[in-house]
Design an enzyme around this catalytic site. Structure first.
Site, mmCIF file in Angstrom:
data_model
loop_
_atom_site.group_PDB
_atom_site.id
_atom_site.type_symbol
_atom_site.label_atom_id
_atom_site.label_comp_id
_atom_site.label_asym_id
_atom_site.label_seq_id
_atom_site.Cartn_x
_atom_site.Cartn_y
_atom_site.Cartn_z
ATOM 1 C CE1 TYR A 80 61.636 40.800 12.837
ATOM 2 C CE2 TYR A 80 60.776 39.902 14.729
ATOM 3 C CZ TYR A 80 61.440 40.745 14.047
ATOM 4 O OH TYR A 80 62.093 42.001 14.747
ATOM 5 C CE LYS B 44 65.919 44.540 9.396
ATOM 6 N NZ LYS B 44 66.408 44.090 8.158
ATOM 7 C CG ASP C 100 68.679 41.084 20.931
ATOM 8 O OD1 ASP C 100 68.399 40.978 22.411
ATOM 9 O OD2 ASP C 100 67.727 41.908 20.379
HETATM 10 C C1 F6R Z 1 63.325 46.065 15.433
HETATM 11 C C2 F6R Z 1 63.037 45.542 16.845
HETATM 12 C C3 F6R Z 1 61.748 46.094 17.227
HETATM 13 C C4 F6R Z 1 60.620 45.113 17.307
HETATM 14 C C5 F6R Z 1 59.161 45.795 17.975
HETATM 15 C C6 F6R Z 1 58.136 44.713 18.079
HETATM 16 O O1 F6R Z 1 64.361 45.252 15.161
HETATM 17 O O2 F6R Z 1 63.596 44.769 17.477
HETATM 18 O O3 F6R Z 1 61.419 47.121 16.603
HETATM 19 O O4 F6R Z 1 60.157 44.566 16.244
HETATM 20 O O5 F6R Z 1 59.437 46.319 19.443
HETATM 21 O O6 F6R Z 1 58.589 43.666 18.878
HETATM 22 P P1 F6R Z 1 57.574 42.535 19.122
HETATM 23 O O7 F6R Z 1 57.119 41.868 17.807
HETATM 24 O O8 F6R Z 1 58.825 41.436 19.993
HETATM 25 O O9 F6R Z 1 56.518 42.743 20.093
HETATM 26 MG MG MG Z 2 65.963 42.957 20.233
HETATM 27 MG MG MG Z 3 69.117 45.021 18.467
#
Ligand code: F6R
Ligand code: MG
Ligand code: MG
Length: 383
Positions: free
Chosen positions: A229, A232, A13
């Protein structure tokens, strides 16, 4: 005849469009151009660039074997080129899975996911690539078990002499970095004891008893690599089909039932894995639910004849409908387990901060559950 081919799928990603929901065409084109150059130079026999949600998958064939430095470098450069586009478009999380500034020999452990296998190309070689978004490597445990060890899923285990001997599972302990090999059907119960805990134990590969590779999956857990973090792991799995392996339909069958996996919103929720065509692989609701795509290829002298989009079939409509019902059901739990993942599995959480802030408000409880002082003190209310 020696006709060894290496089938490598490397994914990352490197920027979401919009948010974490999909991949922009310009990123795919940038990656495609780098791989086309590698094909012209004779490094790759063939390739296909595609996506599942916000992840780019580079599907490549070549003659250089597993863990080849040049092939890994080319994949890294393809992701770097895509990252440039992601930065120019200010896409979300541009370059997020490239954990290092520079490539250093082997892409494993540097962020991108890898599933690769080298085999003698059969008279007819059928290969399926499974790609998932909004979940992690252990998501393949249940379907791989069903494909290769469950006779209620795979009729061939009972009916076909070529499959009747069973298969061999390579299981990785992702926390302790240890590996064990277990045979089915003999050691089926031992195997299930481990792979039933998919956040810790992941099926890395499956072989038949002759030692022929049948399946390989990506097993890395980014958070364990990066120590923080980093999104995923959105895994990939490659499975060979037909003849001495399960049939295409037996390999797809586990996904006709939307089992629950970890991932979804903020990598911290359990949700159903929805099988979809690539054109539907755009997780939106609560950043999900988690998706899986299946692309089938015939491999001819290393060339990819395909893809056939195998979940683009009304026979999987019911699984998609059930996944939506399960999503509704789980969502109503809101911040409660088992929708929210257990504390130790959550990738990033406000818990440490809340614990610190409230540290001196916790009162010690005696063995019998009583407090020395009343827990709540205040004015008594007169009638
Ligand atoms: C799960 C994923 C999304 C983000 C969510 C918050 O793998 O990629 O659910 O965790 O959109 O993203 P941030 O913290 O970057 O705003
Ligand atoms: Mg992503
Ligand atoms: Mg992804």
């Amino acid at each position: 005849m020696n006709n060894q081919v290496t089938f490598s799928v490397i994914k990352a990603d490197v920027g979401g469009w919009v948010g974490h929901s999909a991949t922009h065409q310009r990123l795919l084109e940038a990656a495609h151009n780098r791989l086309a150059q590698a094909q012209t130079e004779g490094v790759l026999v063939d390739f296909h660039v595609t996506y599942c949600g916000d992840d780019i998958f580079l599907i490549m064939t070549h003659r250089r074997g597993d863990n080849d430095e040049l092939v890994h470098r080319i994949a890294w450069e393809a992701f770097e080129a895509a990252t440039q586009e992601a930065k120019a478009l200010k896409l979300y999380g541009a370059g997020q899975d490239l954990l290092s500034d520079a490539f250093s020999g082997n892409i494993r452990g540097m962020g991108p996911g890898v599933a690769e296998m080298t085999f003698e190309e059969r008279r007819s070689e059928t290969v399926i690539v499974f790609m998932a978004d909004k979940t992690s490597a252990g998501a393949w445990n249940l379907p791989l078990f069903k494909m290769f060890a469950d006779p209620f899923n795979t009729a061939g285990l009972v009916i076909s002499p070529a499959l009747h001997e069973g298969f061999r599972f390579e299981v990785l302990d992702v926390r302790e970095n240890k590996l064990i090999v277990l045979d089915t059907p003999e050691e089926m119960y031992d195997l299930l004891m481990f792979i039933g805990a998919p956040s810790r134990f992941t099926v890395r590969a499956v072989y038949n008893k002759k030692g022929e590779i049948a399946a390989a999956s990506s097993t890395q857990r980014l958070a364990l690599i990066a120590g923080r973090y980093v999104g995923k792991d959105d895994p990939v799995c490659v499975v060979r089909a037909q003849s001495q392996f399960p049939a295409v339909g037996e390999i797809l069958e586990p996904f006709a039932w939307p089992f629950v996996v970890e991932g979804w919103m903020r990598g911290s929720h359990n949700g159903p894995l929805m099988p979809v065509a690539v054109h539907q692989a755009h997780p939106s609701r609560f950043d999900g639910p988690p998706r899986v795509c299946a692309l089938g290829f015939q491999v001819a002298e290393g060339h990819l004849v395909g893809p056939r989009d195998l979940f683009d079939d009304p026979a999987f409509d019911e699984a998609r409908r059930q996944a939506t019902l399960i999503a509704d059901y789980l969502r109503r739990h809101g911040p409660f387990e088992p929708h929210r993942m257990p504390m130790e599995e959550m990738e990033y959480t406000t818990m440490p901060g809340i614990m610190r802030r409230l540290a001196d408000r916790w009162q010690v409880v005696e063995g019998d559950g009583h407090l020395a002082q009343p827990a709540v003190t205040g004015e008594t209310v007169d009638d």
